[in-house]
Design an enzyme around this catalytic site. Structure first.
Site, PDB file in Angstrom:
ATOM      1  N   ASP A 152    -109.544   0.393 -17.463  1.00  0.00           N
ATOM      2  CA  ASP A 152    -110.572  -0.415 -16.797  1.00  0.00           C
ATOM      3  C   ASP A 152    -110.736  -0.065 -15.324  1.00  0.00           C
ATOM      4  O   ASP A 152    -111.477  -0.734 -14.602  1.00  0.00           O
ATOM      5  CB  ASP A 152    -110.271  -1.904 -16.963  1.00  0.00           C
ATOM      6  CG  ASP A 152    -108.977  -2.323 -16.290  1.00  0.00           C
ATOM      7  OD1 ASP A 152    -108.030  -1.506 -16.244  1.00  0.00           O
ATOM      8  OD2 ASP A 152    -108.892  -3.465 -15.806  1.00  0.00           O
ATOM      9  N   ASP A 166    -108.686  -0.130 -12.627  1.00  0.00           N
ATOM     10  CA  ASP A 166    -108.075  -0.785 -11.469  1.00  0.00           C
ATOM     11  C   ASP A 166    -106.732  -0.171 -11.063  1.00  0.00           C
ATOM     12  O   ASP A 166    -106.229  -0.441  -9.981  1.00  0.00           O
ATOM     13  CB  ASP A 166    -107.958  -2.311 -11.673  1.00  0.00           C
ATOM     14  CG  ASP A 166    -107.189  -2.687 -12.925  1.00  0.00           C
ATOM     15  OD1 ASP A 166    -106.791  -1.779 -13.685  1.00  0.00           O
ATOM     16  OD2 ASP A 166    -106.991  -3.897 -13.150  1.00  0.00           O
ATOM     17  N   ARG A 167    -106.165   0.666 -11.925  1.00  0.00           N
ATOM     18  CA  ARG A 167    -104.909   1.328 -11.550  1.00  0.00           C
ATOM     19  C   ARG A 167    -105.162   2.762 -11.093  1.00  0.00           C
ATOM     20  O   ARG A 167    -106.194   3.337 -11.444  1.00  0.00           O
ATOM     21  CB  ARG A 167    -103.960   1.393 -12.740  1.00  0.00           C
ATOM     22  CG  ARG A 167    -103.526   0.061 -13.239  1.00  0.00           C
ATOM     23  CD  ARG A 167    -102.499   0.204 -14.342  1.00  0.00           C
ATOM     24  NE  ARG A 167    -102.040  -1.116 -14.731  1.00  0.00           N
ATOM     25  CZ  ARG A 167    -100.873  -1.363 -15.301  1.00  0.00           C
ATOM     26  NH1 ARG A 167    -100.046  -0.368 -15.573  1.00  0.00           N
ATOM     27  NH2 ARG A 167    -100.528  -2.590 -15.608  1.00  0.00           N
ATOM     28  N   SER A 211    -107.197  -3.430 -20.156  1.00  0.00           N
ATOM     29  CA  SER A 211    -106.704  -2.548 -19.093  1.00  0.00           C
ATOM     30  C   SER A 211    -106.158  -1.217 -19.604  1.00  0.00           C
ATOM     31  O   SER A 211    -106.869  -0.460 -20.223  1.00  0.00           O
ATOM     32  CB  SER A 211    -105.653  -3.299 -18.274  1.00  0.00           C
ATOM     33  OG  SER A 211    -105.256  -2.537 -17.186  1.00  0.00           O
ATOM     34  N   HIS A 212    -104.871  -0.992 -19.427  1.00  0.00           N
ATOM     35  CA  HIS A 212    -104.242   0.273 -19.775  1.00  0.00           C
ATOM     36  C   HIS A 212    -103.733   0.296 -21.220  1.00  0.00           C
ATOM     37  O   HIS A 212    -103.192   1.302 -21.666  1.00  0.00           O
ATOM     38  CB  HIS A 212    -103.075   0.509 -18.836  1.00  0.00           C
ATOM     39  CG  HIS A 212    -102.176  -0.687 -18.788  1.00  0.00           C
ATOM     40  ND1 HIS A 212    -102.530  -1.818 -18.114  1.00  0.00           N
ATOM     41  CD2 HIS A 212    -101.011  -0.948 -19.391  1.00  0.00           C
ATOM     42  CE1 HIS A 212    -101.604  -2.739 -18.280  1.00  0.00           C
ATOM     43  NE2 HIS A 212    -100.662  -2.236 -19.058  1.00  0.00           N
ATOM     44  N   ASP A 217    -106.763   3.981 -14.883  1.00  0.00           N
ATOM     45  CA  ASP A 217    -106.505   3.444 -16.226  1.00  0.00           C
ATOM     46  C   ASP A 217    -107.791   3.064 -16.949  1.00  0.00           C
ATOM     47  O   ASP A 217    -108.897   3.295 -16.454  1.00  0.00           O
ATOM     48  CB  ASP A 217    -105.531   2.261 -16.157  1.00  0.00           C
ATOM     49  CG  ASP A 217    -106.149   1.027 -15.532  1.00  0.00           C
ATOM     50  OD1 ASP A 217    -107.098   1.173 -14.763  1.00  0.00           O
ATOM     51  OD2 ASP A 217    -105.673  -0.095 -15.826  1.00  0.00           O
ATOM     52  N   LYS A 273    -107.363  -5.035  -7.919  1.00  0.00           N
ATOM     53  CA  LYS A 273    -106.884  -3.736  -7.488  1.00  0.00           C
ATOM     54  C   LYS A 273    -107.946  -2.704  -7.847  1.00  0.00           C
ATOM     55  O   LYS A 273    -108.796  -2.964  -8.702  1.00  0.00           O
ATOM     56  CB  LYS A 273    -105.534  -3.419  -8.096  1.00  0.00           C
ATOM     57  CG  LYS A 273    -105.443  -3.515  -9.610  1.00  0.00           C
ATOM     58  CD  LYS A 273    -103.985  -3.415 -10.024  1.00  0.00           C
ATOM     59  CE  LYS A 273    -103.836  -3.369 -11.528  1.00  0.00           C
ATOM     60  NZ  LYS A 273    -103.632  -4.692 -12.115  1.00  0.00           N
TER      61      LYS A 273
HETATM   62  C1  VG1 Z   1     -98.545  -5.672 -15.711  1.00  0.00           C
HETATM   63  C2  VG1 Z   1     -98.036  -5.214 -14.363  1.00  0.00           C
HETATM   64  C3  VG1 Z   1     -98.668  -6.046 -13.259  1.00  0.00           C
HETATM   65  C4  VG1 Z   1    -100.197  -5.950 -13.368  1.00  0.00           C
HETATM   66  C5  VG1 Z   1    -100.640  -6.349 -14.759  1.00  0.00           C
HETATM   67  C6  VG1 Z   1    -102.137  -6.139 -14.954  1.00  0.00           C
HETATM   68  O1  VG1 Z   1     -98.186  -7.012 -15.937  1.00  0.00           O
HETATM   69  O2  VG1 Z   1     -96.637  -5.302 -14.307  1.00  0.00           O
HETATM   70  O3  VG1 Z   1     -98.211  -5.593 -12.017  1.00  0.00           O
HETATM   71  O4  VG1 Z   1    -100.802  -6.789 -12.416  1.00  0.00           O
HETATM   72  O5  VG1 Z   1     -99.968  -5.570 -15.733  1.00  0.00           O
HETATM   73  O6  VG1 Z   1    -102.453  -4.809 -14.787  1.00  0.00           O
HETATM   74  P1  VG1 Z   1     -96.923  -7.437 -16.839  1.00  0.00           P
HETATM   75  O7  VG1 Z   1     -96.941  -8.939 -16.836  1.00  0.00           O
HETATM   76  O8  VG1 Z   1     -97.106  -6.823 -18.156  1.00  0.00           O
HETATM   77  O9  VG1 Z   1     -95.721  -6.877 -16.142  1.00  0.00           O
HETATM   78  V1  VG1 Z   1    -103.806  -4.070 -15.537  1.00  0.00           V
HETATM   79  O10 VG1 Z   1    -104.146  -2.658 -14.911  1.00  0.00           O
HETATM   80  O11 VG1 Z   1    -104.344  -5.263 -16.314  1.00  0.00           O
HETATM   81  O12 VG1 Z   1    -105.082  -4.625 -15.119  1.00  0.00           O
HETATM   82 CO    CO Z   2    -106.108  -2.042 -15.478  1.00  0.00          CO
END
Ligand code: VG1
Ligand code: CO
Length: 576
Positions: free
Chosen positions: A282, A284-285, A114-115, A280, A380
């Site tokens: 991937d 989704d953000r 992800s990010h 981000d 998302k």
């Molecule tokens: C974080 C965020 C959560 C989100 C997750 C995946 O998790 O707080 O809201 O769903 O990342 O986002 P954590 O457990 O680190 O607080 V991402 O853009 O993977 O896809």
């Molecule tokens: Co992401």
């Protein structure tokens, strides 16, 4: 061609437990002998692999190409009958979710952290999504984790790497492989949801006073953004930046917030851009950010819910219900109450929204962590949120021939109807696990003893007075399958409706990360100068009290957070 199946002996690795959204570790960890293979075999052991169709792709980060080939070899040996792969192994997370749903596949394996930054010294991730297109629920991820603890061998076919650069059908041993364009189906989906011709004519009409800039932060969304903003909406090439995906995201941190998306923030400020956005690694953000106008994710989802009727998908299908993750501000609850809709509070992580959507009880939802989305897929969706905002602004302006309505106008209108939830999140990244656990243990103790209840705390700098009205550890019972998720974060409530939440991150790849979420609500009849002040000012007193009550600095040994995700303190002049 037929290839022999080999059985390779292996030993379990510790800690292959999927977190909030898949298994995320340093690339170097995934590169250890058998490490990736063990986890992938455990996935196939946890699902009905024989005869399955699996979607495969990811954000293209470093190590993706190796991982795709590993998954092909193991999947084929485990009886997968068909893989649908994005060209070059690329799919944004929302695009993959769409493909799983559209082609009714067994599930999908998404390669992303992800990010989190990418590159040989940074992070990689593997996530399994189920047939509804969403991240696997906890019963599936727990099964995968259990398998990783006892694995003694995995199966592979002994085949050379498959060329992923040619669209079309091919075979890989006994398995059919379909390589598709990564963008096409996603674009079709968005065109079914939004009023692109309304957006296009609005943007054309306001070429000079409503400039748009999308920043891909060198993540996966670049080609998707070009297809949407340049090719479909007819904007100039200069309306997108950093849209060439790179395996290390150009060395940056592909996370759309005010700290990490500074390339967008700077360009928006300098170029006087009314509408800026970023997504981000991937895809989704999202972050919505115009000149002097920052939308907190909690407000963003609430405004989208408020304006849902402007979006053809919701106008046609109706809005069934609304939801947010627990730490997300309650702004969206207020919209639900006013519209007479059902609404839900779920734990952090998109996987908790899926059951509600499948049951037809949820249409629009969001997380404070820059995640916004709807039941069009089960992840998302960053670009969905960006286009949703454009659609809403185009609709609002269609009824306002003489005055251009921008981001801040929508926010001010929202606050005047629903009041304002000041919101921010402080992240303390890579702190010691002992410190993080002591912080949680201290809150647990206060919970059991009731020692904080009804205590009064005055902020030294603002003189705001806060009285603690409650403390609990959030627990969720899924209304559909009745599964229970415990220990989802400690919540301290205050008599004025403010809240502070402490929870440990489930996506970090090293050490522990503590998140502190603060929310303070002001009713619409509060004095205008209070409603319109910056979030930093609005939250100052509460943050002081939260730090004091939790003894955070003492336990974590940190004076300052690593990141403040919902407003910037770097530029205090900005009214955000
Ligand atoms: C974080 C965020 C959560 C989100 C997750 C995946 O998790 O707080 O809201 O769903 O990342 O986002 P954590 O457990 O680190 O607080 V991402 O853009 O993977 O896809
Ligand atoms: Co992401």
């Amino acid at each position: 061609m037929s290839y022999p199946v080999k059985e390779i002996q292996t030993k379990p690795y510790e800690g292959q437990k999927p977190g909030t959204s898949g298994l995320r570790k340093r690339v170097k960890i995934f590169q250890q002998e058998h490490y990736t293979e063990n986890f992938v075999q455990s996935i196939f052991d946890s699902i009905d692999a024989k005869g399955s169709t699996i979607v495969l792709g990811g954000d293209g980060r470093y190590f993706s190409q190796d991982a795709v080939q590993i998954i092909l070899r193991i999947g084929s040996a485990n009886g997968v009958s068909k893989f649908i792969i994005g060209k070059d192994g690329i799919f944004s997370t929302p695009a993959a979710s769409n493909i799983i749903r559209k082609y009714k596949t067994t599930g999908g394996i998404l390669l992303t952290a992800s990010h989190n930054p990418g590159g040989p010294n940074n992070d990689f991730g593997i996530k399994y999504n189920v047939s509804n297109g969403g991240p696997a629920p906890e019963n599936v991820t727990n099964t995968i984790f259990e398998k990783t603890k006892t694995i003694s061998s995995y199966r592979v076919i002994d085949a050379p790497p498959l060329d992923l650069s040619k669209i079309g059908e091919t075979t890989f041993g006994p398995t059919k492989v379909v390589i598709i364009d990564s963008v096409t189906d996603y674009l079709i989906l968005l065109k079914e949801i939004f009023d692109f011709s309304l957006i296009k004519s609005f943007l054309q009409q306001h070429k000079t006073d409503f400039k748009v800039l999308f920043d891909g932060l060198h993540g996966v969304t670049g080609p998707y953004a070009r297809a949407i903003f340049v090719e479909t909406l007819g904007l100039a090439e200069s309306s997108i930046q950093n849209c060439v995906p790179l395996p290390d995201f150009g060395g940056g941190h592909p996370d759309p917030n005010l700290t990490y998306a500074h390339s967008l923030v700077e360009a928006v400020e300098k170029g006087n851009i009314q509408f800026g956005a970023a997504s981000d690694g991937d895809g989704d953000r999202n972050m919505i950010y115009g000149k002097g106008a920052f939308v907190t994710p909690s407000d963003s989802v609430a405004v989208i819910a408020q304006w849902a009727d402007a979006i053809p998908y919701f106008k046609k299908g109706g809005v069934k219900g609304l939801a947010r993750s627990m730490p997300t501000s309650k702004a969206i609850d207020l919209v639900a109450q006013k519209k007479g809709l059902e609404y839900f509070e779920v734990p952090t992580g998109w996987k908790f929204f899926g059951n509600l959507m499948d049951a037809g009880r949820l249409s629009i939802c969001g997380e404070e962590s820059f995640g916004t989305g709807s039941d069009h897929i089960r992840e998302k969706d960053g670009l969905w949120a960006v286009v949703a905002w454009l659609n809403i602004l185009a609709a609002a302006n269609a009824n306002s021939p003489n005055k251009l309505i921008g981001i801040n106008d929508l926010l001010k209108e929202f606050y005047s109807i629903y009041g304002r939830s000041f919101f921010s999140r402080y992240d303390y990244e890579e702190v010691s696990s002992e410190g993080a656990n002591s912080l949680v243990a201290n809150l647990d103790q206060a919970l059991t003893s009731g020692s904080l209840n009804n205590t009064e705390h005055v902020s030294a700098s603002t003189s705001n007075k806060f009285v603690i009205s409650g403390l609990y550890n959030f627990e969720y019972k899924d209304p559909i399958d009745h599964s229970v998720s415990k220990n989802q974060g400690h919540v301290i409530t205050f008599s004025d409706g403010s809240r502070v939440v402490f929870r440990l991150s489930g996506t970090g790849s090293q050490g522990a990360t503590v998140r502190m979420y603060v929310e303070r609500y002001l009713a619409p009849n509060a004095p205008a100068e209070e409603l319109n002040r910056s979030a930093a000012e609005g939250l100052k007193g509460l943050i002081e009290v939260a730090l004091e009550v939790s003894k955070l600095k003492h336990y974590l040994g940190r004076d300052e957070p690593t990141v403040i995700t919902s407003y910037t303190v770097a530029n205090p002049g900005m009214q955000i």
